[in-house]
Design a protein around this motif. Structure first.
Motif, short mmCIF file in Angstrom:
data_model
loop_
_atom_site.label_atom_id
_atom_site.label_comp_id
_atom_site.label_asym_id
_atom_site.label_seq_id
_atom_site.Cartn_x
_atom_site.Cartn_y
_atom_site.Cartn_z
N THR A 4 1.12 -1.20 -0.01
CA THR A 4 -0.05 -0.03 0.04
C THR A 4 0.88 1.15 -0.12
O THR A 4 1.72 1.45 0.76
CB THR A 4 -0.82 0.06 1.23
N VAL A 5 0.42 2.17 -0.89
CA VAL A 5 1.25 3.46 -1.14
C VAL A 5 0.36 4.58 -0.74
O VAL A 5 -0.65 4.49 -1.52
CB VAL A 5 2.12 3.63 -2.39
N ILE A 36 -2.42 10.32 -12.56
CA ILE A 36 -2.30 9.84 -11.10
C ILE A 36 -3.15 8.37 -11.12
O ILE A 36 -4.40 8.35 -11.51
CB ILE A 36 -2.54 10.61 -9.89
N THR A 37 -2.65 7.21 -10.84
CA THR A 37 -3.63 5.90 -10.75
C THR A 37 -3.28 5.34 -9.33
O THR A 37 -2.41 5.92 -8.87
CB THR A 37 -2.92 4.88 -11.74
N ASP A 38 -4.36 4.53 -9.07
CA ASP A 38 -4.38 4.06 -7.67
C ASP A 38 -4.33 2.49 -7.79
O ASP A 38 -4.83 2.10 -8.74
CB ASP A 38 -5.56 4.69 -6.81
N ASP A 39 -4.27 1.89 -6.57
CA ASP A 39 -4.46 0.33 -6.50
C ASP A 39 -3.34 -0.11 -7.59
O ASP A 39 -3.78 -1.02 -8.42
CB ASP A 39 -5.78 -0.10 -6.87
N PRO A 40 -2.14 -0.36 -7.33
CA PRO A 40 -1.37 0.61 -6.36
C PRO A 40 -1.20 2.13 -6.80
O PRO A 40 -1.22 2.14 -8.05
CB PRO A 40 0.03 -0.20 -5.88
N ALA A 41 -0.80 2.93 -5.96
CA ALA A 41 -0.68 4.42 -6.25
C ALA A 41 0.74 4.49 -7.28
O ALA A 41 1.54 3.88 -7.03
CB ALA A 41 -0.60 5.13 -5.04
N SER A 42 0.33 5.01 -8.35
CA SER A 42 1.51 5.47 -9.50
C SER A 42 1.23 6.75 -9.76
O SER A 42 0.05 7.26 -10.18
CB SER A 42 1.50 4.52 -10.44
N PRO A 58 4.64 7.28 -5.93
CA PRO A 58 4.82 8.57 -5.35
C PRO A 58 5.75 8.58 -4.23
O PRO A 58 6.22 9.82 -4.05
CB PRO A 58 3.38 8.86 -4.62
N ASP A 59 6.15 7.61 -3.59
CA ASP A 59 7.13 7.68 -2.67
C ASP A 59 8.79 7.29 -3.11
O ASP A 59 9.64 6.99 -2.37
CB ASP A 59 6.86 6.76 -1.40
N TYR A 60 8.90 7.33 -4.34
CA TYR A 60 10.33 7.02 -5.05
C TYR A 60 11.20 7.96 -4.65
O TYR A 60 10.88 9.02 -4.62
CB TYR A 60 9.87 6.68 -6.37
N ASP A 61 12.46 7.57 -4.33
CA ASP A 61 13.36 8.42 -3.96
C ASP A 61 13.92 9.36 -4.78
O ASP A 61 14.56 10.34 -4.66
CB ASP A 61 14.68 7.55 -3.35
N GLY A 62 13.75 8.88 -5.98
CA GLY A 62 14.23 9.69 -7.34
C GLY A 62 13.20 10.79 -7.82
O GLY A 62 13.30 11.50 -8.83
N ILE A 63 12.37 11.20 -6.90
CA ILE A 63 11.23 12.17 -7.30
C ILE A 63 11.24 13.34 -6.24
O ILE A 63 11.39 13.26 -5.11
CB ILE A 63 9.98 11.81 -7.54
N ARG A 64 11.47 14.66 -6.62
CA ARG A 64 11.25 15.76 -5.70
C ARG A 64 10.05 16.56 -6.23
O ARG A 64 10.05 16.81 -7.54
CB ARG A 64 12.64 16.53 -5.93
#
Length: 176
Positions: A4-5, A36-42, A58-64
């Protein structure tokens, strides 16, 4: 078990972002969230100057997430005159050259001598047998058209013997 994100508050369509590919977490490229998509969030992100989206968590380290939220720019559609960048690389003897999926080589000039010089330079740079550069170049017209964002290719080309609306003069070497 599903992963889950949770979408952070900053994850909204139109948010300007900086994105780094996993292999290079030091070079961040500017872009925008286009969906934005959900299930899982992307997130769907289009990098500036590119036509295709990439997907990331959305929690990827390579995004600011940046502060600016703007309308998502519409992609250009229709006919266009390609540049070396559209062809995916440098110029050869000062002229954009592209090898298509079917192996035909397109040279973006109506000048036969310049087309031959560009073909020779392209073959040399691509390590193609120099005799291939001596093949018969066909002069003609080409109409380049942008394709929708989710198409297999960014653009397609249609060849003709005579000028058509939006067509440019080219030389091409058909695949053997």
């Amino acid at each position: 078990m599903t992963d889950t994100v949770t979408l952070p508050a900053e994850a909204v369509v139109g948010r300007r972002v900086e994105f780094a590919y996993y292999r290079d977490q030091t070079t961040f490229l500017p872009g925008i969230i286009t969906g934005i998509t959900d299930d899982p969030a992307s997130l769907r992100i289009r990098l500036d100057g590119k036509r295709n989206n990439l997907a990331c968590r959305p929690d990827y380290d390579g995004i600011r997430y940046l502060d600016q939220v703007v309308p998502v720019p519409v992609l250009p559609m229709g006919t266009f005159t390609p540049t070396a960048e559209d062809f995916g690389g440098p110029t050869y003897a000062g002229i954009p050259v592209c090898q298509l999926d079917d192996e035909d080589i397109v040279i973006l000039t109506g000048d036969s001598a310049a087309a031959r010089a560009a073909l020779v330079a392209y073959c040399k740079a691509q390590d193609i047998d120099p005799e291939y550069a001596e093949g018969p170049l066909t002069a003609g017209w080409a109409r380049f058209e942008w394709q929708p964002e989710d198409a297999d290719a960014d653009w397609q080309v249609t060849f003709d013997d005579k000028p058509a609306d939006g067509a440019v003069q080219v030389h091409y070497l058909p695949a053997v």
